[in-house]
Design a protein around this motif. Structure first.
Motif, PDB file in Angstrom:
ATOM      1  N   VAL A  12       0.839  -1.199   0.000  1.00 13.94           N
ATOM      2  CA  VAL A  12       0.000   0.000   0.000  1.00 13.94           C
ATOM      3  C   VAL A  12       0.874   1.249   0.000  1.00 13.94           C
ATOM      4  N   ALA A  13       1.885   1.258   0.837  1.00 16.89           N
ATOM      5  CA  ALA A  13       2.796   2.398   0.914  1.00 16.89           C
ATOM      6  C   ALA A  13       3.501   2.611  -0.426  1.00 16.89           C
ATOM      7  N   LYS A  14       3.960   1.537  -1.016  1.00 18.25           N
ATOM      8  CA  LYS A  14       4.656   1.658  -2.303  1.00 18.25           C
ATOM      9  C   LYS A  14       3.709   2.098  -3.411  1.00 18.25           C
ATOM     10  N   ASN A  15       2.463   1.610  -3.391  1.00 15.66           N
ATOM     11  CA  ASN A  15       1.477   2.046  -4.385  1.00 15.66           C
ATOM     12  C   ASN A  15       1.217   3.540  -4.265  1.00 15.66           C
ATOM     13  N   ALA A  16       1.105   4.022  -3.032  1.00 20.06           N
ATOM     14  CA  ALA A  16       0.885   5.452  -2.814  1.00 20.06           C
ATOM     15  C   ALA A  16       2.069   6.248  -3.345  1.00 20.06           C
ATOM     16  N   TYR A  17       3.258   5.807  -3.024  1.00 18.29           N
ATOM     17  CA  TYR A  17       4.439   6.542  -3.483  1.00 18.29           C
ATOM     18  C   TYR A  17       4.570   6.470  -5.005  1.00 18.29           C
ATOM     19  N   PRO A  51       0.348   4.849   4.575  1.00 21.25           N
ATOM     20  CA  PRO A  51      -0.497   6.041   4.611  1.00 21.25           C
ATOM     21  C   PRO A  51      -1.785   5.760   5.392  1.00 21.25           C
ATOM     22  N   SER A  52      -2.257   6.774   6.091  1.00 20.12           N
ATOM     23  CA  SER A  52      -3.525   6.649   6.804  1.00 20.12           C
ATOM     24  C   SER A  52      -4.662   6.592   5.781  1.00 20.12           C
ATOM     25  N   MET A  53      -5.838   6.214   6.252  1.00 23.30           N
ATOM     26  CA  MET A  53      -7.004   6.193   5.366  1.00 23.30           C
ATOM     27  C   MET A  53      -7.302   7.599   4.850  1.00 23.30           C
ATOM     28  N   ASP A  54      -7.091   8.611   5.681  1.00 21.51           N
ATOM     29  CA  ASP A  54      -7.276   9.991   5.232  1.00 21.51           C
ATOM     30  C   ASP A  54      -6.344  10.310   4.064  1.00 21.51           C
ATOM     31  N   ASN A  55      -5.090   9.862   4.160  1.00 21.63           N
ATOM     32  CA  ASN A  55      -4.115  10.126   3.095  1.00 21.63           C
ATOM     33  C   ASN A  55      -4.424   9.317   1.845  1.00 21.63           C
ATOM     34  N   ILE A  56      -4.863   8.089   2.015  1.00 19.61           N
ATOM     35  CA  ILE A  56      -5.244   7.271   0.861  1.00 19.61           C
ATOM     36  C   ILE A  56      -6.435   7.913   0.150  1.00 19.61           C
ATOM     37  N   TYR A  57      -7.392   8.379   0.931  1.00 18.28           N
ATOM     38  CA  TYR A  57      -8.552   9.064   0.364  1.00 18.28           C
ATOM     39  C   TYR A  57      -8.117  10.342  -0.372  1.00 18.28           C
ATOM     40  N   GLY A  58      -7.225  11.108   0.249  1.00 24.54           N
ATOM     41  CA  GLY A  58      -6.721  12.326  -0.385  1.00 24.54           C
ATOM     42  C   GLY A  58      -5.987  12.039  -1.682  1.00 24.54           C
ATOM     43  N   LEU A  59      -5.153  11.022  -1.678  1.00 22.44           N
ATOM     44  CA  LEU A  59      -4.436  10.644  -2.903  1.00 22.44           C
ATOM     45  C   LEU A  59      -5.406  10.212  -3.994  1.00 22.44           C
ATOM     46  N   SER A  60      -6.436   9.481  -3.609  1.00 19.87           N
ATOM     47  CA  SER A  60      -7.406   9.025  -4.608  1.00 19.87           C
ATOM     48  C   SER A  60      -8.112  10.213  -5.253  1.00 19.87           C
ATOM     49  N   GLN A  61      -8.351  11.259  -4.473  1.00 18.80           N
ATOM     50  CA  GLN A  61      -8.969  12.463  -5.026  1.00 18.80           C
ATOM     51  C   GLN A  61      -7.992  13.244  -5.901  1.00 18.80           C
ATOM     52  N   LEU A  62      -6.763  13.412  -5.420  1.00 11.14           N
ATOM     53  CA  LEU A  62      -5.767  14.172  -6.182  1.00 11.14           C
ATOM     54  C   LEU A  62      -5.473  13.539  -7.537  1.00 11.14           C
ATOM     55  N   PHE A  63      -5.424  12.212  -7.559  1.00 12.45           N
ATOM     56  CA  PHE A  63      -5.050  11.510  -8.795  1.00 12.45           C
ATOM     57  C   PHE A  63      -6.233  10.899  -9.524  1.00 12.45           C
ATOM     58  N   ASN A  64      -7.433  11.134  -8.978  1.00  8.40           N
ATOM     59  CA  ASN A  64      -8.656  10.643  -9.616  1.00  8.40           C
ATOM     60  C   ASN A  64      -8.596   9.127  -9.882  1.00  8.40           C
ATOM     61  N   VAL A  65      -8.212   8.389  -8.842  1.00  4.12           N
ATOM     62  CA  VAL A  65      -8.171   6.930  -8.914  1.00  4.12           C
ATOM     63  C   VAL A  65      -8.981   6.367  -7.750  1.00  4.12           C
ATOM     64  N   PRO A  66      -9.510   5.155  -7.896  1.00  2.17           N
ATOM     65  CA  PRO A  66     -10.240   4.560  -6.763  1.00  2.17           C
ATOM     66  C   PRO A  66      -9.281   4.205  -5.628  1.00  2.17           C
ATOM     67  N   MET A  67      -9.766   4.302  -4.416  1.00  2.00           N
ATOM     68  CA  MET A  67      -8.959   3.965  -3.262  1.00  2.00           C
ATOM     69  C   MET A  67      -8.459   2.524  -3.361  1.00  2.00           C
ATOM     70  N   GLU A  68      -9.257   1.654  -3.937  1.00  2.97           N
ATOM     71  CA  GLU A  68      -8.889   0.239  -4.062  1.00  2.97           C
ATOM     72  C   GLU A  68      -7.616   0.048  -4.873  1.00  2.97           C
ATOM     73  N   SER A  69      -7.348   0.966  -5.809  1.00  2.88           N
ATOM     74  CA  SER A  69      -6.129   0.831  -6.601  1.00  2.88           C
ATOM     75  C   SER A  69      -4.876   1.093  -5.764  1.00  2.88           C
ATOM     76  N   ILE A  70      -5.032   1.849  -4.698  1.00  2.00           N
ATOM     77  CA  ILE A  70      -3.906   2.103  -3.784  1.00  2.00           C
ATOM     78  C   ILE A  70      -3.800   0.964  -2.784  1.00  2.00           C
ATOM     79  N   LEU A  71      -4.936   0.435  -2.370  1.00  2.00           N
ATOM     80  CA  LEU A  71      -4.960  -0.617  -1.368  1.00  2.00           C
ATOM     81  C   LEU A  71      -4.619  -1.999  -1.924  1.00  2.00           C
ATOM     82  N   ALA A  72      -4.653  -2.152  -3.226  1.00  2.00           N
ATOM     83  CA  ALA A  72      -4.426  -3.475  -3.845  1.00  2.00           C
ATOM     84  C   ALA A  72      -2.967  -3.880  -3.815  1.00  2.00           C
TER      85      ALA A  72
END
Length: 72
Positions: A12-17, A51-72
């Motif tokens: 998850v951390a690597k996907n976010a980065y 990343p916290s759920m807040d940060n994952i949610y924020g990243l999903s909004q910034l990059f217009n991707v589903p949260m699941e794509s970061i969590l996968a």
């Protein structure tokens, strides 16, 4: 019944980065948008923190991707 899949926090951390590194945005800008330290983002890169759920949610909004794509 299906077996529950466990969350791989390092992945998850690597996907976010990976989202950040592959974007046109700087780490500094992302940190400001998420209201976190730049160091936190570098910890994601190294897989030291997740990343916290807040940060994952924020990243999903910034990059217009589903949260699941970061969590996968």
């Amino acid at each position: 019944m299906n077996e529950l899949k466990r969350l791989n926090k390092t992945q998850v951390a690597k996907n976010a980065y990976r989202l950040i590194a592959g974007s046109e945005y700087t780490v500094e800008w992302i940190a400001l948008e998420l209201q976190i330290s730049e160091r936190a983002i570098y910890y994601w890169q190294e897989g030291k923190r997740t990343p916290s759920m807040d940060n994952i949610y924020g990243l999903s909004q910034l990059f217009n991707v589903p949260m699941e794509s970061i969590l996968a």
